[in-house]
Design a protein around this motif. Structure first.
Motif, mmCIF file in Angstrom:
data_model
loop_
_atom_site.group_PDB
_atom_site.id
_atom_site.type_symbol
_atom_site.label_atom_id
_atom_site.label_comp_id
_atom_site.label_asym_id
_atom_site.label_seq_id
_atom_site.Cartn_x
_atom_site.Cartn_y
_atom_site.Cartn_z
ATOM 1 N N LYS A 220 44.144 61.315 46.804
ATOM 2 C CA LYS A 220 43.448 60.105 47.230
ATOM 3 C C LYS A 220 42.424 59.638 46.214
ATOM 4 O O LYS A 220 42.313 58.435 45.932
ATOM 5 N N THR A 221 41.666 60.559 45.629
ATOM 6 C CA THR A 221 40.621 60.163 44.679
ATOM 7 C C THR A 221 41.210 59.417 43.495
ATOM 8 O O THR A 221 40.710 58.360 43.092
ATOM 9 N N ALA A 222 42.286 59.944 42.932
ATOM 10 C CA ALA A 222 42.927 59.291 41.789
ATOM 11 C C ALA A 222 43.493 57.933 42.180
ATOM 12 O O ALA A 222 43.382 56.945 41.430
ATOM 13 N N LEU A 223 44.110 57.866 43.364
ATOM 14 C CA LEU A 223 44.686 56.607 43.826
ATOM 15 C C LEU A 223 43.606 55.547 44.044
ATOM 16 O O LEU A 223 43.791 54.376 43.701
ATOM 17 N N VAL A 224 42.482 55.952 44.606
ATOM 18 C CA VAL A 224 41.374 55.018 44.853
ATOM 19 C C VAL A 224 40.839 54.464 43.535
ATOM 20 O O VAL A 224 40.638 53.256 43.384
ATOM 21 N N GLN A 225 40.610 55.357 42.576
ATOM 22 C CA GLN A 225 40.078 54.916 41.286
ATOM 23 C C GLN A 225 41.058 53.991 40.561
ATOM 24 O O GLN A 225 40.659 52.978 39.960
ATOM 25 N N ALA A 226 42.341 54.336 40.617
ATOM 26 C CA ALA A 226 43.359 53.498 39.972
ATOM 27 C C ALA A 226 43.422 52.134 40.639
ATOM 28 O O ALA A 226 43.532 51.097 39.968
ATOM 29 N N TYR A 227 43.350 52.118 41.970
ATOM 30 C CA TYR A 227 43.413 50.859 42.697
ATOM 31 C C TYR A 227 42.215 49.958 42.360
ATOM 32 O O TYR A 227 42.369 48.744 42.164
ATOM 33 N N LYS A 228 41.043 50.556 42.278
ATOM 34 C CA LYS A 228 39.849 49.786 41.917
ATOM 35 C C LYS A 228 39.996 49.171 40.526
ATOM 36 O O LYS A 228 39.678 47.992 40.312
ATOM 37 N N LEU A 229 40.480 49.975 39.580
ATOM 38 C CA LEU A 229 40.659 49.471 38.218
ATOM 39 C C LEU A 229 41.709 48.362 38.171
ATOM 40 O O LEU A 229 41.567 47.388 37.427
ATOM 41 N N ASN A 230 42.762 48.512 38.990
ATOM 42 C CA ASN A 230 43.788 47.470 39.038
ATOM 43 C C ASN A 230 43.226 46.160 39.570
ATOM 44 O O ASN A 230 43.555 45.073 39.070
ATOM 45 N N LEU A 231 42.368 46.262 40.597
ATOM 46 C CA LEU A 231 41.745 45.056 41.152
ATOM 47 C C LEU A 231 40.874 44.357 40.105
ATOM 48 O O LEU A 231 40.907 43.133 39.968
ATOM 49 N N ILE A 232 40.105 45.153 39.387
ATOM 50 C CA ILE A 232 39.223 44.588 38.353
ATOM 51 C C ILE A 232 40.047 43.956 37.237
ATOM 52 O O ILE A 232 39.722 42.874 36.743
ATOM 53 N N LYS A 233 41.139 44.637 36.843
ATOM 54 C CA LYS A 233 42.003 44.095 35.786
ATOM 55 C C LYS A 233 42.662 42.789 36.234
ATOM 56 O O LYS A 233 42.787 41.837 35.445
ATOM 57 N N GLU A 234 43.087 42.725 37.479
ATOM 58 C CA GLU A 234 43.700 41.500 37.994
ATOM 59 C C GLU A 234 42.704 40.348 37.963
ATOM 60 O O GLU A 234 43.057 39.222 37.588
ATOM 61 N N ARG A 235 41.472 40.632 38.369
ATOM 62 C CA ARG A 235 40.450 39.586 38.338
ATOM 63 C C ARG A 235 40.167 39.157 36.906
ATOM 64 O O ARG A 235 40.027 37.966 36.621
ATOM 65 N N TYR A 236 40.116 40.122 35.989
ATOM 66 C CA TYR A 236 39.868 39.806 34.569
ATOM 67 C C TYR A 236 40.978 38.906 34.029
ATOM 68 O O TYR A 236 40.703 37.892 33.374
ATOM 69 N N ASP A 237 42.243 39.267 34.293
ATOM 70 C CA ASP A 237 43.373 38.467 33.796
ATOM 71 C C ASP A 237 43.345 37.061 34.383
ATOM 72 O O ASP A 237 43.662 36.079 33.694
ATOM 73 N N TYR A 238 42.965 36.965 35.647
ATOM 74 C CA TYR A 238 42.894 35.668 36.329
ATOM 75 C C TYR A 238 41.864 34.765 35.654
ATOM 76 O O TYR A 238 42.138 33.606 35.341
ATOM 77 N N ILE A 239 40.694 35.322 35.388
ATOM 78 C CA ILE A 239 39.624 34.541 34.749
ATOM 79 C C ILE A 239 39.974 34.232 33.299
ATOM 80 O O ILE A 239 39.771 33.116 32.820
ATOM 81 N N ARG A 240 40.524 35.222 32.580
ATOM 82 C CA ARG A 240 40.841 35.000 31.174
ATOM 83 C C ARG A 240 41.925 33.929 30.999
ATOM 84 O O ARG A 240 41.910 33.163 30.035
ATOM 85 N N GLY A 241 42.878 33.860 31.931
ATOM 86 C CA GLY A 241 43.879 32.813 31.852
ATOM 87 C C GLY A 241 43.245 31.439 31.909
ATOM 88 O O GLY A 241 43.639 30.520 31.186
ATOM 89 N N PHE A 242 42.231 31.319 32.742
ATOM 90 C CA PHE A 242 41.501 30.060 32.867
ATOM 91 C C PHE A 242 40.680 29.786 31.612
ATOM 92 O O PHE A 242 40.706 28.683 31.057
ATOM 93 N N VAL A 243 39.959 30.795 31.137
ATOM 94 C CA VAL A 243 39.086 30.622 29.974
ATOM 95 C C VAL A 243 39.887 30.386 28.699
ATOM 96 O O VAL A 243 39.490 29.585 27.847
ATOM 97 N N ASN A 244 41.016 31.056 28.543
ATOM 98 C CA ASN A 244 41.844 30.846 27.346
ATOM 99 C C ASN A 244 42.319 29.402 27.240
ATOM 100 O O ASN A 244 42.370 28.833 26.142
ATOM 101 N N SER A 245 42.678 28.822 28.376
ATOM 102 C CA SER A 245 43.083 27.422 28.361
ATOM 103 C C SER A 245 41.906 26.522 27.992
ATOM 104 O O SER A 245 42.059 25.545 27.254
ATOM 105 N N GLN A 246 40.727 26.857 28.494
ATOM 106 C CA GLN A 246 39.514 26.132 28.097
ATOM 107 C C GLN A 246 39.330 26.180 26.583
ATOM 108 O O GLN A 246 39.039 25.166 25.944
ATOM 109 N N ASP A 247 39.485 27.383 26.032
ATOM 110 C CA ASP A 247 39.273 27.567 24.589
ATOM 111 C C ASP A 247 40.233 26.716 23.766
ATOM 112 O O ASP A 247 39.851 26.156 22.733
ATOM 113 N N ASN A 248 41.483 26.625 24.220
ATOM 114 C CA ASN A 248 42.457 25.821 23.485
ATOM 115 C C ASN A 248 42.109 24.338 23.525
ATOM 116 O O ASN A 248 42.279 23.622 22.534
#
Length: 295
Positions: A220-248
């Motif tokens: 459970k501990t490993a699964l919880v930590q992995a899930y948290k990191l996945n959530l953070i990565k998903e949010r990062y990718d979501y924001i970066r997709g928006f910001v990258n288009s801004q940059d272009n």
């Protein structure tokens, strides 16, 4: 000797003819560059409008996700309800539609068939924009509005100078707004990470969790930590997709500003066309809308 002299004369005639042809093509090349500038500027305005429309979805998603993470982590986060629509953003999109009309009228004036018989449609479109600026609290935009008005009040004004001011004002609006958005997105992302990291392990169901964690972990501990990191990565990718288009779009606007300035005193038409091509390439890389739909 006569043959050598004949060759020299032929070469001189060829060089002279090439120079004359180049000079004859110069007006056409300038007109073509202006048409390209108008076309790519239209594309930039369309992409900017799409980003303005999407920023509402991005901020609302961030607010809801942050609130949910705060509840799960037992943090005392105040969730302030936000309106479904942002009138300030709606106003900006309206202004961009006015820009689109003005640029369209500019392209008509720069066409080969145009002899600048009537500047009224372009002038009226510009006036509609400056009226919006006059109500703005931004002194820079107010000054630009005054400059545009000083040109279009003349009977035969320089349309290229006005186009330069229009593109510069687009760049100013864009720079100010994206800076504010990105500051808010950074703050929101930091808060989200803190909330996710503070969710206690007992809040998760191990059996359900295993269905969402794609990494080959057990316990459970490993699964919880992995899930948290996945959530953070998903949010990062979501924001970066928006910001990258801004940059272009930012890159494209910078090139368009350079082009509009260079067209006032054409010295290197090849460089002008290269800058337009760079702006076009940057806009072709704006794909936030597609990425967002895919989600």
């Amino acid at each position: 000797m006569k043959r050598i002299k004949s060759l020299i004369i032929s070469a001189a005639v060829l060089i002279s003819a090439t120079g004359i042809q180049s000079c004859n093509n110069a007006p056409y090349q300038k007109t073509n560059a202006k048409n390209r500038l108008a076309s790519v500027t239209q594309q930039a305005i369309t992409d900017m409008s799409e980003i303005y429309a999407n920023i509402e979805d991005v901020t609302i998603t961030n607010e809801f996700d942050n609130a949910l993470a705060g509840v799960l982590s037992n943090q005392e986060l105040n969730y302030n309800p936000i309106a479904a629509t942002n009138e300030t953003l709606r106003e900006k999109i309206t202004i961009f539609n006015l820009y689109r009309i003005a640029v369209h009228e500019y392209s008509k004036l720069t066409s080969a068939e145009s002899n600048l018989k009537s500047l009224a449609p372009f002038s009226n479109a510009c006036s509609s924009i400056t009226k919006k600026f006059s109500n703005s609290q931004d002194t820079v935009l107010v000054n630009i509005a005054n400059s545009i008005n000083s040109y279009i009040s003349s009977q035969r004004f320089n349309i290229d100078q006005v186009m330069k001011l229009l593109i510069n004002s687009l760049d100013i609006i864009w720079q100010n707004d994206t800076k504010n958005w990105n500051n808010l997105l950074n703050e929101s992302f930091t808060s989200y990470q803190d909330a996710i990291n503070n969710i206690p392990e007992e809040s998760f169901n191990e059996e359900k969790l295993a269905k969402y964690v794609y990494q080959p972990y057990e316990g459970k501990t490993a699964l919880v930590q992995a899930y948290k990191l996945n959530l953070i990565k998903e949010r990062y990718d979501y924001i970066r997709g928006f910001v990258n288009s801004q940059d272009n779009i930012t890159i494209a606007l910078k090139h368009l500003c350079e082009v509009s300035k260079a067209l006032l005193n054409v010295k290197d038409i090849e460089q002008i066309n290269n800058d337009i091509s760079k702006a076009e390439a940057a806009l072709n890389s704006v794909n936030y809308g597609q990425n967002n739909d895919a989600q």
